[in-house]
Every structure is written in C-alpha cells, then in structure tokens.
Design an enzyme around this catalytic site. Sequence first.
Site, mmCIF file in Angstrom:
data_model
loop_
_atom_site.group_PDB
_atom_site.id
_atom_site.type_symbol
_atom_site.label_atom_id
_atom_site.label_comp_id
_atom_site.label_asym_id
_atom_site.label_seq_id
_atom_site.Cartn_x
_atom_site.Cartn_y
_atom_site.Cartn_z
ATOM 1 N N ASP A 158 0.823 -1.224 0.000
ATOM 2 C CA ASP A 158 0.000 0.000 0.000
ATOM 3 C C ASP A 158 0.852 1.266 0.000
ATOM 4 O OD1 ASP A 158 -2.337 -1.455 0.035
ATOM 5 O OD2 ASP A 158 -2.532 -1.403 2.210
ATOM 6 N N GLN A 213 -1.796 -9.022 -6.865
ATOM 7 C CA GLN A 213 -0.974 -7.819 -6.980
ATOM 8 C C GLN A 213 0.153 -7.777 -5.955
ATOM 9 O OE1 GLN A 213 -3.650 -4.275 -5.900
ATOM 10 N NE2 GLN A 213 -5.025 -6.036 -5.813
ATOM 11 N N ARG A 214 0.071 -8.590 -4.908
ATOM 12 C CA ARG A 214 1.143 -8.608 -3.912
ATOM 13 C C ARG A 214 1.951 -9.907 -3.945
ATOM 14 N NH1 ARG A 214 -2.670 -9.275 1.466
ATOM 15 N NH2 ARG A 214 -2.639 -11.553 1.582
#
Length: 405
Positions: free
Chosen positions: A141, A296-297
């Site tokens: 993030d 996405q991670r």
Amino acid sequence: MFYLVKSNCIVVQSGGPTAVINNSLAGLIDSIEYSRFKGEVYGAIGGIQGLLEERYINLTSLKDDDKFRLRWTPGAALGTCRHKITFDEVENIINSFKKHSIHYFFYIGGNGSMYVANIINNIAIKMGYSLIVIGIPKSIDNDLLGTDHSPGYGSAAKFLATSLLDVKMDVASYKGGRRVTIIEAMGRHTGWLAAACSLATFQHDESQTFIYIPESSFYLEKCINQINESYRNKMDTFLIISEGIKNENGQIINENEIEYDSLNRPKLGGVSNYLNQVIEAETGIQTRSITPSIWQRSSILLSSKTDVEEAYEIGKAAWDYAMKEYSGVMIGMEREKDSDNNYIVVYKEKQLEEVASKEKFVPLKWYDEVKNRMTDDFISYVKPLIQGEMIVPMTNGLPKYKYVI
C-alpha cells in the site's frame, strides 16, 4: 554490546505478505552471518501468534541454497497473521525472550506492526529488559511514514501497471468496442497502487483511463458522465478504483456490503463489482470488473528488481543499526541522486513512535481531481521503483520456491 555475551535474535514477519518480503529476511540473516555475532537466529512461525505460543524455528542452520531461494519466493516464508495484541501478551513475549536469551527483535511489517514493535520496545524498557527493537518496513500500500516508499510497493505497482497494459492491448483488439473495464486495486485509505496504473500508457492508446483514490472524494454522477463522454467519442473506458474510495460524505461506496475483520476493520473489496452493476444499469454500456486481489502482492515474475534489491538491503541495514545499538527505530529509505543524477536510496533510522499506526497519503498535488489522473510529478516518483526484472529459476516450467516452515 550484547553479542559479547550469550545473546540471540528473533525475526517476525507480520501483516499482509508482499512479493519481496523474504528478501528482507534473507538480507537480515546474511548480515548477521557475516558479522561477529555468535548467537542463534530464530524465526517466529506464524507472525505475532508464533511469539505468543513460542513457536520458534532456528534459522542459523538454514542452508545457503535455501536462503538464496527465499529471494525469489513470494509470501511470508515464516508465516504471518493478524492479531490485536494486549499489554499482558507483550509482557509474556518479553518473558519468553528472557527464557531464550533473545536480546534482538526484528519486526518486518507495516504501520500496524510498527505500532506493536513500539509497544514491545516500551514495555521491555519498563521491565528493565535489555532488548534492541528494529522495525523493517514492508507494504504494497506504500502507506508507511518515515520512508520514501515501502519494500513491496514497487513490485505490486509494476504488476498492476503491466496487467492494465495487457488488458488494454486485449481490449484494443476489438475496434470501436466502447466497453467499460473496472480494475480494483488494493488500498484501504490510500491510493498509491491505483495511482501506479497511470504508468500503463502506450502509443496510439485510444481509450480513456480514470483513476479514483481514497484521498479524493468519488462522485458517481461525474464518473457516469465521463463514461458517457468516452462512449460518444467511440472510446473504451478504464476505471482504476482503489478498494477504499469514499463519496463526498466520507462513506465507503459499497458500505452496505461491508463486513469487518478480527481487528474491527472493514473487509474491503468488491467495490468494482458494485460499480459494475450500477454503471451498466445507468448507462446500458457493456461493463466488466476485474479484481486482482492478492495477485498484486504475490507475483514475483512481475516483480521489480529495484524493489527486490532494496528489500534485501533494508534487511542488511537493520542489522547494521542493531550493531550500533539503535533501538526503538524503523529503518526507512530516503531518496537521493548520485553524481550522475541517477536514483539511489540511503537507509536511515526513524523513531518507531513517529511512524507507528500512522499513514502516508498520496499528495493531492500529484492528483488531478478534475481529470481523475495522476500528474507528471507522481510519474517521476514511481518510475524508478518499477525498474528491472527478477530472473526466477524454474523447474518443469514453474517457479521453484522455498518455504522455511
């Protein structure tokens, strides 16, 4: 110094994993191994829960080949969890450290983890126990204060931007399609990941891309108007949505569908599906939503080499600062330029109490609230973070990963 007497270390991974989190673990272990330290290096299995239950694994005997394989293994190799810790539990952790002669505590995590590390540091001081506490940042993030960016962000940003570019090329195959595609990026309170999709441009791009971040209010009527305008101009529309976007009243867009986790935080996700239904009903335009979720991670094949190397180096820097007897600090990155004006970072200590549970937001000066696009200043910020590719060894056509536990 502690290493002159019987003294051991422990490292914990916490919160959501990243593609490069194990590089920080490997960097830390390598740096300890190359120093004069003679104690044991433990890892807590399963994050903070592993500390509470004294589920420790000895990392000192980890083979070089296995340690090297960690560098291309996504996910938290030691395991992780989310747990709201109490002060009584912290005292139990300190007592466990006493029993195992642990005087070095390294916590790899986000802003919530830095809060826990700060509490452990403060209570160790109150209990009169000699403990060096070092926080090692990680966050896709990119919302940690005290560091220019967080290890894990560059790779997730590269994954999302590449994925959007791929989808754009696919959609462009259908000439005059006029479709709407919604892509939902992670981002509870901040829009750093959604913003990274501004990198997904290519020559002769005949589509419109709009980015919506939590730092700026989302107006459904304006979004509908943007879609209709693109449709009239015979253009496809891409909406990049942070999962935590809010309306002008500060309410999460799909608030009625939200559940809560063990920390009493809203379980975000699903806003793209909600908007899909609303937009299609309002406009009659064919709309689809894509939720990359944990991809996405977790994609090491699309990771950034810059991110991989920085995650490793920040682990090494953590031990360097521990050897200088710094405690109650997080290792942050500061951006500089060398004599040839190239991007570099330096690693500096930041007080845990200054970063614990605090968030770094996308500066609104980097966001065009009228056009719902990122500015050139943001592009200049994020571009260096996605550079380079990770070469991942393969076996039978698939990546060869390594887990410690």
